[in-house]
Design a protein around this motif. Structure first.
Motif, mmCIF file in Angstrom:
data_model
loop_
_atom_site.group_PDB
_atom_site.id
_atom_site.type_symbol
_atom_site.label_atom_id
_atom_site.label_comp_id
_atom_site.label_asym_id
_atom_site.label_seq_id
_atom_site.Cartn_x
_atom_site.Cartn_y
_atom_site.Cartn_z
ATOM 1 N N LEU A 68 -2.279 6.050 35.205
ATOM 2 C CA LEU A 68 -2.813 6.685 34.001
ATOM 3 C C LEU A 68 -1.728 6.800 32.938
ATOM 4 C CD1 LEU A 68 -5.026 8.224 32.465
ATOM 5 C CD2 LEU A 68 -4.287 10.298 33.677
ATOM 6 N N LEU A 69 -0.540 7.167 33.353
ATOM 7 C CA LEU A 69 0.557 7.324 32.398
ATOM 8 C C LEU A 69 0.828 6.027 31.647
ATOM 9 C CD1 LEU A 69 2.810 9.139 31.251
ATOM 10 C CD2 LEU A 69 4.281 8.296 33.116
ATOM 11 N N ALA A 70 0.843 4.928 32.357
ATOM 12 C CA ALA A 70 1.096 3.637 31.712
ATOM 13 C C ALA A 70 0.047 3.349 30.643
ATOM 14 C CB ALA A 70 1.120 2.531 32.760
ATOM 15 N N ASP A 71 -1.212 3.639 30.947
ATOM 16 C CA ASP A 71 -2.280 3.399 29.970
ATOM 17 C C ASP A 71 -2.186 4.364 28.796
ATOM 18 O OD1 ASP A 71 -3.369 1.252 31.336
ATOM 19 O OD2 ASP A 71 -4.735 2.506 32.506
ATOM 20 N N MET A 121 -1.827 5.920 23.473
ATOM 21 C CA MET A 121 -1.560 7.095 22.643
ATOM 22 C C MET A 121 -0.093 7.264 22.269
ATOM 23 S SD MET A 121 -4.174 9.865 24.401
ATOM 24 C CE MET A 121 -3.355 9.806 26.001
ATOM 25 N N GLY A 122 0.787 6.598 22.995
ATOM 26 C CA GLY A 122 2.206 6.764 22.719
ATOM 27 C C GLY A 122 2.856 7.716 23.706
ATOM 28 N N THR A 161 -0.069 12.644 27.114
ATOM 29 C CA THR A 161 0.842 11.786 27.870
ATOM 30 C C THR A 161 1.902 12.631 28.568
ATOM 31 O OG1 THR A 161 0.519 10.017 26.256
ATOM 32 C CG2 THR A 161 2.411 9.815 27.717
ATOM 33 N N LEU A 162 2.421 13.627 27.863
ATOM 34 C CA LEU A 162 3.453 14.489 28.435
ATOM 35 C C LEU A 162 2.906 15.335 29.586
ATOM 36 C CD1 LEU A 162 5.236 15.635 25.148
ATOM 37 C CD2 LEU A 162 5.931 13.829 26.751
ATOM 38 N N VAL A 163 1.643 15.768 29.469
ATOM 39 C CA VAL A 163 1.013 16.520 30.566
ATOM 40 C C VAL A 163 0.891 15.631 31.804
ATOM 41 C CG1 VAL A 163 -1.123 17.609 31.338
ATOM 42 C CG2 VAL A 163 -0.205 18.123 29.073
#
Length: 258
Positions: A221-224, A229-230, A236-238
């Motif tokens: 999920l983080l990669a996507d 979104m950046g 992304t930080l969550v």
């Protein structure tokens, strides 16, 4: 009113759902009379959607329920507010069959709005929460497509959260897996609904005991999210924080809760 009830759980619909603001707005939009024996006169032109200029009240909704009860179309028991309305499934099916496709979808979304409006922010009444989840399940069974157009309705996310907070973590995981699959197939991997469902799936996968699986899901999920979104986006930080947590759990760096 019967149209809304036909979308929900035949075994019990909370009174607060059918007297919520979305339900009252629905009643007002389909009001045909201003009072007993007095037809309401409305201006009309082709394509105009008829709406009453007078908002319906909770008392109006209760009177509608009592009228349906007298006609034996529903069983209205105000003394059991969590399951105040029961409707035979045959009556529900017959009522739904009279709706045009557009009206069907609109009524389903309105029923979902009513459920969400009646859902307390903090679930102190476990019986009510269970009934609301049952009603969402019934609604999704007869009108799932409508709950995903144009986006995934918030009540579906609320239901999954409710499962988890009730301790039914496997049910929450499975619920969000289904939401993620539907959103991915309908709107693609990068749609916000898909990303949100995947986030919740990863979270409840971990809570259900699969820390390694949760870490792997958060990594994907983080990669996507970084791509879409950046890397500095709050969501992304969550996800990055959750990835670190579940990796730690999988490697034994964090003790089990409790």
């Amino acid at each position: 009113m019967l149209q809304l009830a036909s979308m929900l759980d035949a075994n019990g619909i909370p009174h607060d759902v059918l007297t919520s603001t979305p339900a009252l707005t629905h009643l007002a939009a389909h009001r045909t009379q201003a009072g007993p024996g007095r037809a309401r006169r409305l201006k009309w032109w082709p394509g105009k959607r008829q709406r009453s200029s007078v908002q319906a009240t909770r008392e109006d909704a209760t009177r509608a329920l009592r009228a349906l009860h007298r006609l034996s179309l529903i069983d209205h028991t105000p003394t059991t507010p969590n399951q105040a309305v029961r409707v035979h499934q045959l009556i529900q099916r017959t009522t739904r069959d009279t709706l045009t496709p557009h009206h069907y979808d609109h009524t389903a979304r309105t029923a979902a709005d009513a459920l969400r409006a009646a859902w307390p922010a903090i679930e102190r009444d476990t019986a009510l929460a269970q009934t609301l989840r049952a009603n969402t399940t019934a609604l999704a069974t007869c009108a799932e497509d409508a709950l995903h157009r144009p986006d995934t309705h918030a009540v579906l996310f609320r239901t999954g959260y409710s499962y988890g907070r009730a301790g039914q973590v496997a049910a929450a995981r499975d619920h969000f897996r289904h939401l993620a699959d539907v959103a991915r197939h309908g709107r693609g991997t990068d749609h916000p609904d898909t990303l949100a469902a995947r986030y919740n799936l990863a979270l409840w996968r971990g809570e259900a005991g699969d820390a390694a699986g949760a870490a792997a899901a958060f990594a994907e999920l983080l990669a996507d999210q970084v791509r879409v979104m950046g890397e500095d986006h709050p969501l992304t930080l969550v996800t990055l924080s959750n990835l670190a947590y579940w990796r730690g759990k999988a490697e034994g760096d964090y003790p089990s809760a409790g």
